[in-house]
Design a protein around this motif. Structure first.
Motif, mmCIF file in Angstrom:
data_model
loop_
_atom_site.group_PDB
_atom_site.id
_atom_site.type_symbol
_atom_site.label_atom_id
_atom_site.label_comp_id
_atom_site.label_asym_id
_atom_site.label_seq_id
_atom_site.Cartn_x
_atom_site.Cartn_y
_atom_site.Cartn_z
ATOM 1 N N ASP A 11 0.810 -1.218 0.000
ATOM 2 C CA ASP A 11 0.000 0.000 0.000
ATOM 3 C C ASP A 11 0.845 1.270 0.000
ATOM 4 O OD1 ASP A 11 -2.640 -1.139 0.089
ATOM 5 O OD2 ASP A 11 -2.246 -1.707 2.166
ATOM 6 N N VAL A 12 2.110 1.136 0.318
ATOM 7 C CA VAL A 12 2.984 2.301 0.465
ATOM 8 C C VAL A 12 3.723 2.537 -0.850
ATOM 9 C CG1 VAL A 12 4.901 3.312 1.747
ATOM 10 C CG2 VAL A 12 3.222 1.879 2.932
ATOM 11 N N LYS A 13 3.513 3.705 -1.431
ATOM 12 C CA LYS A 13 4.036 3.987 -2.768
ATOM 13 C C LYS A 13 5.462 4.547 -2.743
ATOM 14 C CE LYS A 13 -0.571 5.288 -4.525
ATOM 15 N NZ LYS A 13 -1.281 5.410 -3.236
ATOM 16 N N HIS A 14 5.849 5.216 -1.678
ATOM 17 C CA HIS A 14 7.044 6.054 -1.729
ATOM 18 C C HIS A 14 8.246 5.472 -0.994
ATOM 19 C CE1 HIS A 14 4.112 8.708 -3.380
ATOM 20 N NE2 HIS A 14 3.457 8.778 -2.233
ATOM 21 N N PHE A 15 8.094 4.280 -0.419
ATOM 22 C CA PHE A 15 9.204 3.599 0.226
ATOM 23 C C PHE A 15 9.235 2.157 -0.261
ATOM 24 C CE2 PHE A 15 8.049 6.885 3.332
ATOM 25 C CZ PHE A 15 9.268 7.522 3.484
ATOM 26 N N ASP A 16 10.419 1.619 -0.447
ATOM 27 C CA ASP A 16 10.588 0.245 -0.872
ATOM 28 C C ASP A 16 10.692 -0.636 0.365
ATOM 29 O OD1 ASP A 16 11.011 -2.032 -2.323
ATOM 30 O OD2 ASP A 16 13.115 -1.609 -2.776
ATOM 31 N N ILE A 17 9.602 -1.333 0.675
ATOM 32 C CA ILE A 17 9.533 -2.163 1.877
ATOM 33 C C ILE A 17 9.458 -3.624 1.460
ATOM 34 C CG2 ILE A 17 8.234 -2.658 3.974
ATOM 35 C CD1 ILE A 17 6.998 0.178 3.675
ATOM 36 N N ASP A 18 10.365 -4.438 1.948
ATOM 37 C CA ASP A 18 10.345 -5.866 1.658
ATOM 38 C C ASP A 18 9.158 -6.493 2.393
ATOM 39 O OD1 ASP A 18 10.710 -8.582 1.385
ATOM 40 O OD2 ASP A 18 12.790 -8.588 2.093
ATOM 41 N N PRO A 19 8.164 -7.015 1.664
ATOM 42 C CA PRO A 19 6.973 -7.552 2.333
ATOM 43 C C PRO A 19 7.267 -8.716 3.274
ATOM 44 C CG PRO A 19 6.928 -8.035 -0.033
ATOM 45 C CD PRO A 19 8.042 -7.077 0.189
ATOM 46 N N ASP A 20 8.366 -9.449 3.028
ATOM 47 C CA ASP A 20 8.696 -10.581 3.891
ATOM 48 C C ASP A 20 9.190 -10.143 5.267
ATOM 49 O OD1 ASP A 20 8.012 -12.472 1.977
ATOM 50 O OD2 ASP A 20 10.038 -12.559 1.150
ATOM 51 N N ILE A 42 3.672 8.416 9.817
ATOM 52 C CA ILE A 42 2.591 8.245 8.850
ATOM 53 C C ILE A 42 3.182 8.289 7.447
ATOM 54 C CG2 ILE A 42 0.473 9.249 7.902
ATOM 55 C CD1 ILE A 42 0.010 10.482 10.721
ATOM 56 N N VAL A 43 2.985 7.212 6.677
ATOM 57 C CA VAL A 43 3.600 7.142 5.350
ATOM 58 C C VAL A 43 2.570 6.987 4.221
ATOM 59 C CG1 VAL A 43 5.805 6.254 6.178
ATOM 60 C CG2 VAL A 43 3.970 4.641 5.612
ATOM 61 N N LEU A 50 1.052 3.491 9.111
ATOM 62 C CA LEU A 50 2.218 3.935 9.864
ATOM 63 C C LEU A 50 3.313 2.892 9.776
ATOM 64 C CD1 LEU A 50 -0.553 4.860 11.657
ATOM 65 C CD2 LEU A 50 1.241 6.155 12.783
ATOM 66 N N LEU A 51 4.551 3.359 9.840
ATOM 67 C CA LEU A 51 5.720 2.497 9.651
ATOM 68 C C LEU A 51 6.807 2.844 10.657
ATOM 69 C CD1 LEU A 51 7.539 0.539 7.890
ATOM 70 C CD2 LEU A 51 8.134 2.580 6.551
ATOM 71 N N LEU A 77 0.737 15.948 0.408
ATOM 72 C CA LEU A 77 2.015 15.971 1.120
ATOM 73 C C LEU A 77 2.710 14.610 1.049
ATOM 74 C CD1 LEU A 77 1.084 18.085 4.263
ATOM 75 C CD2 LEU A 77 2.660 18.746 2.434
ATOM 76 N N LEU A 78 1.942 13.531 1.177
ATOM 77 C CA LEU A 78 2.524 12.198 1.099
ATOM 78 C C LEU A 78 3.130 11.945 -0.282
ATOM 79 C CD1 LEU A 78 -0.255 10.275 3.050
ATOM 80 C CD2 LEU A 78 2.105 10.618 3.814
ATOM 81 N N VAL A 79 2.448 12.394 -1.326
ATOM 82 C CA VAL A 79 2.995 12.273 -2.684
ATOM 83 C C VAL A 79 4.301 13.053 -2.802
ATOM 84 C CG1 VAL A 79 2.609 12.917 -5.101
ATOM 85 C CG2 VAL A 79 0.775 11.820 -3.794
ATOM 86 N N ASP A 80 4.373 14.170 -2.089
ATOM 87 C CA ASP A 80 5.566 15.018 -2.118
ATOM 88 C C ASP A 80 6.625 14.547 -1.110
ATOM 89 O OD1 ASP A 80 6.984 17.179 -3.210
ATOM 90 O OD2 ASP A 80 6.367 18.521 -1.581
ATOM 91 N N LYS A 81 6.526 13.265 -0.735
ATOM 92 C CA LYS A 81 7.514 12.602 0.134
ATOM 93 C C LYS A 81 7.622 13.235 1.520
ATOM 94 C CE LYS A 81 10.289 10.448 -3.497
ATOM 95 N NZ LYS A 81 9.337 10.712 -4.587
ATOM 96 N N HIS A 82 6.481 13.691 2.049
ATOM 97 C CA HIS A 82 6.421 14.092 3.448
ATOM 98 C C HIS A 82 5.938 12.887 4.273
ATOM 99 C CE1 HIS A 82 6.525 18.072 1.640
ATOM 100 N NE2 HIS A 82 6.632 18.632 2.838
ATOM 101 N N ILE A 83 6.357 12.823 5.516
ATOM 102 C CA ILE A 83 5.848 11.824 6.449
ATOM 103 C C ILE A 83 5.339 12.529 7.697
ATOM 104 C CG2 ILE A 83 7.356 9.985 5.594
ATOM 105 C CD1 ILE A 83 9.156 10.442 8.033
ATOM 106 N N GLY A 84 4.304 11.964 8.310
ATOM 107 C CA GLY A 84 3.774 12.530 9.543
ATOM 108 C C GLY A 84 4.584 12.065 10.734
#
Length: 224
Positions: free
Chosen positions: A81-90, A151-152, A172-173, A200-207
């Protein structure tokens, strides 16, 4: 009530009915049903079978709070679901449901149970902890942000008969893998302004924090 009066125990399959009954009580006490999404018994059993865990909080042998941690099935994995970070699902483990009886709120049990259940997964492959929280529940994600999560993403999740398209949820991450630095650009936005938050999230901001009025501080980041 003193914290030492409470007992923390991991829930096994034979005690799942206690959690189901507690969720029913909590659900009945909440005016906004979109905030708390209760699990069915088969969901909780499946969670345990996949290697997840549920920690229960007992007072005088009565279950008064719980938190579950889920090793997600592929279709449940929030990494996708997270577009702007590369997270290994495993490597993802998800802070799933949390519930506290009304008379036991204000005792920091959301944070305490999170710490208790995560102890089971220390020094494992699960280096990305994730969760979803309703934007309309700033008190809940205030606790989570203060525990090092950010918040990502903001997405519709958990469709049901009342809301086939799902409900707004912050994702959240807390990552041990992703290294970031702040650019210096930041903005404060009310949790109610979901469209601005999406921009803001598209613009690579995080909460990174939220105040008592539900104003969220977003800071722009870059991956290093």
């Amino acid at each position: 009530m003193l914290a030492r009066e409470l007992d923390f125990k991991f829930i096994e399959e034979e005690n799942i009915d206690e959690v189901v009954e507690l969720m029913e009580k909590i659900n009945e006490s909440i005016n906004d049903s979109s905030i708390f999404s209760k699990d069915e018994k088969e969901d909780l059993l499946g969670l345990l079978e996949r290697g997840g865990a549920i920690v229960g909080v007992y007072h005088n042998n009565k279950l008064v709070a719980f938190r579950s941690l889920n090793v997600p099935k592929d279709e449940e994995n929030l990494a996708y679901d997270v577009k702007h970070f590369d997270i290994d699902p495993d490597t993802v483990i998800i802070n799933d449901s949390v519930g506290v009886l009304k008379e036991y709120r204000g005792m920091n049990l959301q944070n305490v149970t999170r710490d208790k259940v995560l102890q089971k997964y220390e020094n494992t492959k699960y280096t990305n902890k994730m969760s979803t929280i309703s934007p309309t529940n700033p008190h809940s994600y205030k606790n989570t942000l203060e525990s090092g999560y950010t918040i990502v993403e903001l997405k519709k999740k958990y469709p049901d008969e009342k809301s086939p398209e799902g409900y707004d949820r912050f994702i959240l991450l807390k990552s041990e893998d992703i290294k970031i630095e702040f650019t210096g650009k930041e903005e404060k936005v009310s949790y109610k302004d979901t469209e601005k938050i999406k921009d803001l999230l598209v613009d690579k901001h995080i909460g990174v924090s939220v105040d008592e009025d539900g104003i969220i501080l977003f800071r722009q980041v870059k991956i290093i």
